[in-house]
Design an enzyme around this catalytic site. Structure first.
Site, mmCIF file in Angstrom:
data_model
loop_
_atom_site.group_PDB
_atom_site.id
_atom_site.type_symbol
_atom_site.label_atom_id
_atom_site.label_comp_id
_atom_site.label_asym_id
_atom_site.label_seq_id
_atom_site.Cartn_x
_atom_site.Cartn_y
_atom_site.Cartn_z
ATOM 1 N N ASN A 128 0.855 -1.184 0.000
ATOM 2 C CA ASN A 128 0.000 0.000 0.000
ATOM 3 C C ASN A 128 0.889 1.231 0.000
ATOM 4 O O ASN A 128 1.828 1.322 0.794
ATOM 5 C CB ASN A 128 -0.932 0.024 1.219
ATOM 6 C CG ASN A 128 -1.890 1.200 1.187
ATOM 7 O OD1 ASN A 128 -1.505 2.338 1.387
ATOM 8 N ND2 ASN A 128 -3.159 0.900 0.939
ATOM 9 N N SER A 147 -5.086 -0.475 -2.799
ATOM 10 C CA SER A 147 -5.546 0.894 -2.587
ATOM 11 C C SER A 147 -6.698 0.879 -1.602
ATOM 12 O O SER A 147 -7.622 0.062 -1.731
ATOM 13 C CB SER A 147 -5.996 1.519 -3.911
ATOM 14 O OG SER A 147 -6.520 2.812 -3.697
ATOM 15 N N GLU A 148 -6.679 1.795 -0.639
ATOM 16 C CA GLU A 148 -7.687 1.764 0.422
ATOM 17 C C GLU A 148 -9.101 2.057 -0.063
ATOM 18 O O GLU A 148 -10.068 1.792 0.648
ATOM 19 C CB GLU A 148 -7.323 2.707 1.577
ATOM 20 C CG GLU A 148 -6.961 4.100 1.180
ATOM 21 C CD GLU A 148 -5.462 4.329 1.120
ATOM 22 O OE1 GLU A 148 -5.001 5.368 1.613
ATOM 23 O OE2 GLU A 148 -4.746 3.466 0.555
ATOM 24 N N ASN A 149 -9.251 2.605 -1.278
ATOM 25 C CA ASN A 149 -10.603 2.814 -1.799
ATOM 26 C C ASN A 149 -11.142 1.591 -2.542
ATOM 27 O O ASN A 149 -12.152 1.671 -3.234
ATOM 28 C CB ASN A 149 -10.672 4.056 -2.688
ATOM 29 C CG ASN A 149 -9.738 3.992 -3.884
ATOM 30 O OD1 ASN A 149 -8.577 3.651 -3.749
ATOM 31 N ND2 ASN A 149 -10.225 4.348 -5.058
#
Length: 502
Positions: free
Chosen positions: A305, A328-330
């Site tokens: 990440n 990706s955190e989304n």
């Protein structure tokens, strides 16, 4: 013995036939019709990340209802001035935001700092989980994210007075230890309404997301008492395969056709090798040196990440033959490079809101799932920037005195350092020449004793939470004495110290 026949009909009506019962129809003619029963002074969840998955038609309809005010809005941020939720700030319809990020929205920042708006600044993963837990009927949960920070201790201003003094502070969080690790308790969100954006929906309310459009939409859509869905396409029942339904009709109250065009906040294209070289080099600091050295941290098969800025530039310099999977955190696993012109997609953006692509083998999911894998330590390496790093690995990277940009996802990303290696890339000193590697951080912490390696334009340090810093590499032409003058914290020198390999 012959068993009695069990009747399959009641009063000669066959309930297996949809033609003999009233059809379910959640379709509304317009956004204005969908929100006609919405009441003010309630809690409203609004999906979206950047401009991806933002229910713009529903937001615009609410903007035009000036009689509806005093909303507590839960969203990753508040859009941009004049765009998305930013419009509801202009019309003064929001009294409180629960968000993880202010970002570049100067109107949002000003309203908060001058007392026009309350703000409950919340780590991004915690916010996603508060929605997901509430959707599951769970009133509270324990998380490692933000333990030891001002989020836990209750030192974040929720509301200011007009003169800039603090009117209301956040509350301290309850803490507890499980299996030798400390956690803080977060109460779940239970919302009145949710505005969410999907790709396809049918009259029964079954919904499908497209690419990274899910983000917060799924968890929010499942949470609220009344969920209003805005869709790119209304389809016939059965057109979405059962296994492709991401938000089930049981959660959905009304569905409307989206009338607003999709937008891209930061259209970013893939660079040629020459353009890439020019982009990372030539700054006031040796940016190129940091990025190229950071790229050597990637090992074959890693799940990684990357934070905004220099970390996002590092994959372009990974050695040939090394394959890493970018998370990706989304809601993406297998994030690819920037697109070529003409390939940009508003439903594919990275954490910096820039357009990206997907690699073969990529998978997509919601933000609540993304942060679940992050907190659980499934990510091998996280790389992010910093304002300050303490000698035992404390990290400060979200708040400067007098400035508030937001927490974002960093507190979750550094919450499991025993399983996820945390590497910081940053300038060795700040713009005023002050050291950024300190005995003790003076800015609010993002995480305690979580950093394991620091890469600057001058040096590379290993960090031990007990023994402190060890200098393992120096940049070409840089002496240990020079590094000492620009580093407040004491450090040991490795017996096998080398020159930075870039």
């Amino acid at each position: 013995m012959k068993l009695p026949r069990i009747a399959t009909t009641i009063g000669r009506r066959d309930f297996s036939s949809s033609t003999q019962r009233r059809q379910i129809n959640k379709l509304c003619a317009s956004a204005q019709d969908a929100i006609k029963d919405v009441k003010g002074s309630t809690t409203l969840l609004v999906g979206g990340f950047g401009f991806s998955g933002v229910p713009s038609s529903l937001i615009n309809a609410l903007r035009d209802r000036s009689d509806l005010k005093d909303f507590t809005v839960v969203s990753n941020n508040a859009g941009m001035p004049g765009v998305g939720l930013g419009q509801l700030l202009d019309t003064k319809q929001i009294s409180k935001m629960i968000a993880s990020f202010i970002g570049e929205n100067k109107v949002f920042e000003k309203m908060y700092l001058t007392g026009e708006l309350s703000l409950e600044l919340t780590p991004q993963g915690t916010m996603a989980e508060k929605c997901a837990a509430g959707a599951a009927g769970v009133p509270a949960f324990y998380t490692p994210a933000a333990y030891g920070t001002i989020v836990q201790t209750g030192e974040l201003p929720v509301r200011y007075n007009s003169d800039g003094t603090v009117a209301l502070m956040s509350k301290p969080k309850e803490t507890r230890e499980f299996n030798g690790k400390s956690y803080l308790m977060e109460e779940s969100i239970f919302a009145d309404y949710a505005f969410v954006k999907v790709h396809k929906a049918d009259r029964m309310g079954n919904c499908q997301f497209r690419k990274a459009q899910n983000n917060f939409n799924e968890a929010m859509g499942k949470n609220a008492k009344v969920t209003l869905v805005e869709t790119d396409h209304i389809v016939e029942v059965g057109e979405i395969a059962p296994e492709d339904i991401h938000l089930q009709g049981i959660y959905v109250s009304k569905v409307i056709q989206s009338t607003e065009p999709k937008m891209i906040e930061k259209t970013t294209f893939r660079k040629t090798p020459e353009e890439l070289q020019a982009a990372v080099g030539g700054g006031s600091t040796s940016r190129e040196r940091i990025i190229k050295r950071a790229a050597r941290e990637f090992k074959d098969g890693m799940h990684v990440n990357l934070g905004i800025g220099m970390p996002l530039a590092a994959p372009a310099f990974v050695e040939p033959g090394i394959e890493v999977i970018l998370q990706s955190e989304n809601g993406m696993l297998g994030m690819g490079p920037y697109p070529y012109p003409g390939e940009e997609d508003p439903d594919l953006i990275n954490p910096g809101k820039e357009t990206v692509t997907l690699n073969q083998g990529a998978s997509l999911f919601g933000s609540h799932e993304s942060f679940g894998m992050i907190r659980a330590g499934r990510i091998d390496l996280t790389m992010l920037g910093a304002l300050q790093v303490g000698m035992y690995g404390d990290l400060a990277n979200f708040m400067l005195p007098g400035k508030v940009k937001g927490i974002g996802g960093a507190m979750d990303l550094v919450a499991n350092p025993t399983k996820t290696k945390v590497v910081v890339t940053m300038d060795h000193v700040d713009k005023k020449g002050n050291p950024k590697i300190l005995k003790q951080c003076t800015f609010p912490l993002t995480g305690q004793r979580c950093v394991s390696r620091i890469i600057t334009e001058l040096a590379v340090f290993d960090v031990d939470v007990v023994n402190g810093l060890t200098l393992i590499e120096t940049a070409e032409g840089i002496t240990v004495e020079e590094i000492k003058t620009k580093t407040e914290a004491p450090f040991k020198i490795s017996d096998s110290i080398t020159t930075m390999l870039c």
